[in-house]
Design an enzyme around this catalytic site. Structure first.
Site, PDB file in Angstrom:
ATOM      1  N   SER A 528       0.798  -1.221   0.000  1.00  0.00           N
ATOM      2  CA  SER A 528       0.000   0.000   0.000  1.00  0.00           C
ATOM      3  C   SER A 528       0.830   1.270   0.000  1.00  0.00           C
ATOM      4  O   SER A 528       0.285   2.368  -0.114  1.00  0.00           O
ATOM      5  CB  SER A 528      -0.920   0.018   1.227  1.00  0.00           C
ATOM      6  N   GLY A 529       2.150   1.148   0.159  1.00  0.00           N
ATOM      7  CA  GLY A 529       2.969   2.339   0.141  1.00  0.00           C
ATOM      8  C   GLY A 529       4.275   2.186   0.885  1.00  0.00           C
ATOM      9  O   GLY A 529       4.629   1.103   1.372  1.00  0.00           O
ATOM     10  N   VAL A 531       6.933   3.599   3.986  1.00  0.00           N
ATOM     11  CA  VAL A 531       6.881   4.181   5.322  1.00  0.00           C
ATOM     12  C   VAL A 531       8.204   4.884   5.605  1.00  0.00           C
ATOM     13  O   VAL A 531       9.283   4.326   5.360  1.00  0.00           O
ATOM     14  CB  VAL A 531       6.617   3.109   6.398  1.00  0.00           C
ATOM     15  N   LYS A 544       3.371   7.021   6.486  1.00  0.00           N
ATOM     16  CA  LYS A 544       3.173   6.159   5.313  1.00  0.00           C
ATOM     17  C   LYS A 544       2.597   6.978   4.172  1.00  0.00           C
ATOM     18  O   LYS A 544       1.572   7.641   4.314  1.00  0.00           O
ATOM     19  CB  LYS A 544       2.237   5.005   5.648  1.00  0.00           C
ATOM     20  N   ASP A 638      -4.803  -9.407   5.928  1.00  0.00           N
ATOM     21  CA  ASP A 638      -3.385  -9.566   5.568  1.00  0.00           C
ATOM     22  C   ASP A 638      -2.514  -9.696   6.817  1.00  0.00           C
ATOM     23  O   ASP A 638      -1.540  -8.964   6.993  1.00  0.00           O
ATOM     24  CB  ASP A 638      -2.919  -8.386   4.711  1.00  0.00           C
TER      25      ASP A 638
END
Length: 797
Positions: A528-529, A531, A544, A638
């Site tokens: 998702s990205g 950090v 993030k 997850d």
């Protein structure tokens, strides 16, 4: 003056009296009231007794406009926390009332001279009461000249239990009525007739037990009725034990903190610990109980829903009985006359009213037959209907109580209403709107296809949807101001809740760019990205930067506000966010020890057994909160070592639990995920088999995670030396099952070699067996996360 007038105090007066009451008191104030002495209500700020160590005070406590009670309270926090009251249901006048120690008893005397409360310790047979004292444990005691206790407040609790104060068959905790109303409320914590500690709703007309789970038997809830003592207590280390096998520990167990166990006015029992640094109460234990399952929360005919906190609404054709008190429920807008042709049936999808079934028809009842059962009986207020494996179940109701709605409820409720015309008033006067009710279907008696409803009847659902749309537009326009206000203060129940820190806020991109030194210090990367490490206002944080999140600002802000209001010691805390143009960033608390993956599979780092066990238990608690306490539809999807972060003390924090919510709002419907989620090696079979997705996918992933921690081996496969000395590939789950089933010394064989034999054999055995239950192929055979917590906690006592 009537009872209600005592309770409702003007805010200005309460603020002034509270300021006087909790002013710094001279160290010369006594902890003892001698025989022949008295306390005056006019001098309530000075006429107080203080325990020897200064932990507790007792005296007159303001509870309303010119109304006082005789109480015991903690001196910290600064605004005080009441733990006992003598006259909670009959306050005394703020003038000329007094507490007198006369004729061998302590008596509370109102302004008119009437005795409101007394200790009933009159001198008998030479036993003379000499003094009353407040102990450092919070117990108010009347003693004779030899020091023997003749009366003590520990025998008469109100809504709070203190450390070492025993619960017995004759004691119960009774909640207060509301946040600032100390009178007796409807919720009780007590030993029931089966010798089991339970939560009881005691309304004016209805009474019912709602915890432990009434759908399960005593033993299924992990309790036992076979005890003769009916005794329970907790110590200052945070350990609670009971004769019915209710055992739990505070999240900060082991620390000698000031603690209290309080039955809060929302019907939930909570264990609080006083944070010595912040001087505020923090919730360190609460039961696994969905808040909307608390009986009586929304009253008769009322429906509870999550927004994300529990809120109430009335069904179509109903309105609030009392606009200031949801517990009084809803009433029909017009009288429902039996067999009137105007009486109609309204469908409330994914909604249930718990209990009060007139009868239950479980064997192949059609919808039409179920409808006829209810419409032909004047006592029937509505009915629940659901299909189980193609067979219909019918639940006619004579009372509509304990209503709740949510996407996980697999039942629909159909209620009787008097006429279509009254539905126009459905949204009038409602404080909150539940958008999940936007697809309510109106069904006329005798016509069960909403598509057949014509003419004026069609206008109503359309009008309802239009009204919902208007409400949403208003929410978008004014949402920022409202949410900013809501998230800026700490939600407080009985001076006890600690939710979000007040610093949750919206940051500018420039602020975060400067905090991360132009995003130069990368500390993690995921789907998702990326950090980054940063410093905001002197505090180290993790920032993030989200990728591929296609949301508008209002929707993104809505999602973030929901995640930001989730608070648990084992969930990573969200501190703020940024939304500017295409940049979407989230600000989290910083975890000094990084992820579990780096600590577990890094050859330079050896994770001690105690840390592994605490990580397994803490992660289970965090997931149980997400699944069952917070928002019933929050799934993680997850769970893996990369998403379990560790603070400086190796306390686990589940991270990325808002990912599916941010990426796909449709994920709130557990059966409508548009794509497979998760990570190879941790994914439950349901993802591959295209089966409905429930919270059991997280249970499966958790089981894999525990097996990895115990064995030190990867879930995606590893090499293993077999009995013939040959190296062969192995898969984690089959290998562990084989070891457990065929080897006598299986614990020694599967234990992570890096532990060097230093581990607790019993705890390891329990973790492995629980994990194998979690990774069962059939999702219904897997335990819930709350059952996992109980199995680990109870098994390792």
């Amino acid at each position: 003056m009537g009872r209600r007038s005592w309770r409702l105090a003007p805010a200005l007066l309460m603020a002034a009296t509270a300021g006087m009451l909790f002013a710094v008191v001279s160290s010369q104030q006594p902890s003892v009231l001698k025989r022949g002495s008295s306390l005056s209500v006019e001098r309530f700020a000075d006429d107080v007794l203080i325990s020897e160590g200064g932990t507790f005070k007792t005296g007159f406590y303001p509870v309303g406009d010119n109304a006082f009670a005789f109480a015991v309270w903690f001196t910290e926090p600064a605004n005080g926390t009441v733990v006992w009251m003598a006259n909670r249901d009959r306050p005394v006048n703020g003038r000329e009332s007094r507490l007198e120690f006369r004729s061998g008893q302590v008596a509370l005397i109102d302004a008119d001279g009437s005795i409101v409360w007394a200790t009933n310790t009159s001198d008998v047979d030479g036993v003379v009461a000499e003094q009353m004292e407040i102990g450092e444990d919070g117990n108010l005691v009347v003693r004779d000249r030899l020091g023997k206790a003749l009366w003590e407040s520990f025998d008469f609790p109100t809504d709070t239990l203190l450390a070492f104060q025993g619960m017995t068959r004759s004691k119960r905790l009774v909640s207060r009525r509301a946040a600032e109303d100390y009178s007796s409320g409807p919720y009780q914590f007590l030993f029931d007739d089966d010798n089991v500690l339970s939560f009881l709703y005691e309304g004016s007309d209805l009474s019912s037990i709602y915890w432990p789970n009434p759908d399960m038997d005593i033993f299924g809830n992990g309790r036992t009725r076979y005890n003769s003592t009916k005794y329970a207590s907790f110590d200052d280390l945070g350990r609670f034990t009971s004769s019915d096998n209710l055992i739990f520990s505070a999240s900060d167990v082991g620390l000698k903190n000031k603690r209290r166990l309080t039955m809060d006015y929302d019907g939930v029992l909570r264990l609080y610990s006083l944070n010595s640094t912040t001087k505020s109460w923090e919730v360190t234990w609460l039961p696994v109980l969905e808040r909307c399952r608390v009986h009586g929360l929304c009253g008769e005919n009322g429906i509870c829903f999550y927004n994300p906190e529990p809120e109430c609404t009335c069904p179509p054709g109903f309105s609030m009985k009392n606009r200031t008190d949801w517990t009084q429920g809803c009433q029909p807008n017009s009288k429902i006359v039996c067999n009137d042709s105007r009486v109609q049936i309204v469908k409330l999808p994914h909604t249930d009213f718990y209990g009060y079934d007139m009868s239950t028809y479980k064997t192949g009842v059609s919808f039409e037959a179920c409808k006829n059962i209810c419409t032909s009986d004047c006592k029937c207020r509505g009915f629940g209907y659901r299909l189980d494996d193609g067979s219909g179940s019918c639940y006619p109701k004579n009372i509509l109580f304990n209503g709740q709605t949510g996407p996980n409820l697999l039942i629909d409720i159909y209620i009787k209403v008097s006429s279509v015309g009254n539905f126009n008033n459905y949204l009038e006067g409602q404080f909150h709107t539940d958008c999940s009710l936007a697809n309510l279907s109106i069904i006329r008696a005798g016509v069960f296809s909403s598509g057949n409803v014509q003419g004026d009847y069609l206008k109503l659902p359309v009008g309802f949807v239009i009204a919902i749309g208007l409400v949403e537009i208003i929410c978008l326009v004014f949402g920022w101001a409202y949410l900013h206000k809501e998230l800026g203060h700490i939600h407080n129940i009985g001076q006890g809740y600690t939710a979000l820190r007040s610093g949750f806020k919206r940051f500018t991109y420039k602020e975060l760019k400067r905090a991360t030194k132009n995003f130069s210090s990368e500390i993690g990367r995921g789907g998702s990205g990326v950090v980054y490490k940063g410093v905001l206002e002197g505090e180290v944080v993790a920032i993030k930067r989200l990728e591929d999140v296609h949301h508008g600002e209002a929707q993104f802000w809505s999602e973030v506000s929901i995640i930001g209001r989730i608070n648990h010691i084992n969930l990573l805390r969200l501190l703020g966010f940024c939304f500017e143009k295409q940049s979407k960033l989230l600000v989290y608390e910083f975890m000094e020890n990084g992820s579990l993956e780096k600590n577990l599979f890094n050859s330079s780092s050896t994770l001690a057994w105690d840390n592994r066990f605490n990580i397994a238990l803490g992660t289970a608690k965090g997931l149980a909160y997400l699944h069952e306490e917070c928002l019933e539809w929050v799934l993680h999807c997850d769970i893996k070592p990369q998403n379990i972060l560790l603070d400086k003390d190796f306390t686990p924090k589940v991270a990325d639990f808002g990912l599916s919510k941010l990426l796909d709002r449709g994920g709130t419907n557990v059966s409508s995920f548009s794509r497979v989620r998760g990570t190879r090696g941790y994914m439950a079979p349901e993802w591959i088999l295209n089966q409905p997705i429930t919270s059991k996918v997280d249970v499966y992933s958790y089981g894999i995670l525990v097996l990895e921690m115990v064995t030190g081996r990867s879930s995606v496969g590893f090499e293993q030396v077999d009995d013939n000395g040959e190296i062969r590939s192995a898969q984690l789950i089959p290998w562990v099952r084989e070891m457990v089933g065929t080897r006598q010394q299986w614990i020694e064989e599967i234990a992570d070699p890096s532990l060097s034999g230093i581990y607790d054999k019993l705890k390891m055995e329990i973790l492995v067996k629980v994990a194998l239950k979690c990774v069962g192929e059939e999702r219904d055979a897997r335990p819930t996360m709350s059952q996992v917590v109980d199995a680990i906690t109870l098994g390792c006592q």
